[in-house]
Design a protein around this motif. Structure first.
Motif, short mmCIF file in Angstrom:
data_model
loop_
_atom_site.label_atom_id
_atom_site.label_comp_id
_atom_site.label_asym_id
_atom_site.label_seq_id
_atom_site.Cartn_x
_atom_site.Cartn_y
_atom_site.Cartn_z
N ALA A 134 29.53 49.21 31.35
CA ALA A 134 29.07 47.89 31.77
C ALA A 134 30.26 46.99 32.08
O ALA A 134 31.36 47.17 31.54
CB ALA A 134 28.22 47.26 30.68
N ALA A 135 30.05 46.00 32.91
CA ALA A 135 31.14 45.08 33.27
C ALA A 135 31.46 44.10 32.15
O ALA A 135 32.59 43.61 32.05
CB ALA A 135 30.75 44.31 34.53
N ALA A 136 30.49 43.82 31.28
CA ALA A 136 30.63 42.74 30.29
C ALA A 136 31.87 42.84 29.41
O ALA A 136 32.55 41.82 29.20
CB ALA A 136 29.37 42.67 29.44
N PRO A 137 32.21 44.00 28.83
CA PRO A 137 33.38 44.02 27.94
C PRO A 137 34.69 43.71 28.66
O PRO A 137 35.59 43.09 28.08
CB PRO A 137 33.37 45.43 27.36
CG PRO A 137 32.55 46.25 28.30
CD PRO A 137 31.53 45.31 28.84
N PHE A 138 34.81 44.12 29.90
CA PHE A 138 36.01 43.83 30.67
C PHE A 138 36.11 42.33 30.96
O PHE A 138 37.18 41.72 30.81
CB PHE A 138 36.01 44.62 31.97
CG PHE A 138 35.96 46.11 31.77
CD1 PHE A 138 37.12 46.84 31.55
CD2 PHE A 138 34.75 46.79 31.79
CE1 PHE A 138 37.07 48.21 31.36
CE2 PHE A 138 34.70 48.16 31.59
CZ PHE A 138 35.86 48.87 31.38
N HIS A 139 35.00 41.73 31.33
CA HIS A 139 34.99 40.29 31.60
C HIS A 139 35.26 39.49 30.33
O HIS A 139 35.94 38.46 30.38
CB HIS A 139 33.66 39.88 32.22
CG HIS A 139 33.46 40.42 33.60
ND1 HIS A 139 32.23 40.43 34.24
CD2 HIS A 139 34.34 40.98 34.48
CE1 HIS A 139 32.37 40.96 35.44
NE2 HIS A 139 33.62 41.31 35.61
N GLU A 140 34.75 39.97 29.20
CA GLU A 140 35.02 39.31 27.92
C GLU A 140 36.51 39.31 27.61
O GLU A 140 37.09 38.28 27.22
CB GLU A 140 34.25 40.01 26.80
CG GLU A 140 34.49 39.46 25.42
CD GLU A 140 33.81 38.12 25.18
OE1 GLU A 140 34.17 37.45 24.20
OE2 GLU A 140 32.93 37.74 25.97
#
Length: 225
Positions: A156-162
């Motif tokens: 998912a993209a979320a952990p990278f954006h976090e």
């Protein structure tokens, strides 16, 4: 990508920065033997299915039992056999028994002098913190995101954006380094980052990284420069 456009570098943890002294394949084989069955899956199968169970699992032990039970069922075996293998696997694995991957220290220290650096790892926070604390360069990282717990799991993209929000960097000014094509390369692409893949014997499959390295020490001369 010109070097001056890169602001942040993210790393995977397992089998990128560190490795167990015994591989996942070896532990699965040992766990199967302890249960009295021939090994019928490997570490790659576990990794491919891992993300399916993060939302419903209480912790990594519960996740592994659910995952191994599902794999057993898919292979025409009793799911309880999979759960027994998961328990035997946990009993065999020493979570503190990690070693830095060759060249990882040099890579991290070199890049940390020039970029903001962080870790994005799939895994339970307590387990991953113990691994990271065992490494001699742990203090170099400005942020650690435990994907699957702090956010959705990779790819998912979320952990990278976090991670990038903490490092004050946009995806187009960041790269992610990891060994898993399915989690790291695909995840980086989903999040809009460039990917650096640490080459594995089975190849990247359908996931095509922007850059490929043969060893972590190669990063002392970053391929995006």
């Amino acid at each position: 990508m010109p070097a001056d456009t890169v602001r942040a570098v993210l790393f995977d943890l397992d089998d990128t920065l560190c490795a167990y002294r015994r591989s996942g394949d070896e532990l699965i084989t040992t766990a199967c033997e302890a249960v009295g069955v021939e090994p019928f899956f490997d570490g790659a199968t576990y990794e491919a299915r891992y993300g399916e169970f993060t939302d419903e699992s209480e912790d990594v032990a519960d996740l592994r039992e659910r995952c191994f039970a599902a794999i057993a069922a898919d292979r025409g075996r009793d799911p309880e056999v999979g759960r027994a293998i998961a328990r035997a696997f946990a009993a065999e694995r020493d979570y503190g028994n990690v070693r830095p991957l060759a060249g990882a220290r040099e890579a991290v220290e070199s890049l940390a002098r020039r970029y903001r650096v962080g870790v994005v790892t799939n895994g339970a926070p307590g387990m991953q913190r113990r691994k990271l604390a065992a490494l001699p360069f742990a203090d170099r990282f400005e942020t650690v995101v435990h994907a699957g717990y702090d956010t959705a799991a990779k790819p998912a993209a979320a952990p990278f954006h976090e991670a990038l929000s903490t490092l004050d960097a946009s995806p187009d000014r960041a790269v992610h380094i990891g060994n898993s094509a399915a989690s790291d390369v695909a995840g980086a692409h989903n999040a809009g980052l460039r990917s650096v893949w640490l080459r594995q014997p089975d190849g990247p499959g359908d996931h095509r990284p922007h850059f490929t390295i043969d060893r972590m020490g190669d990063l002392t001369a970053p391929p995006w420069e």
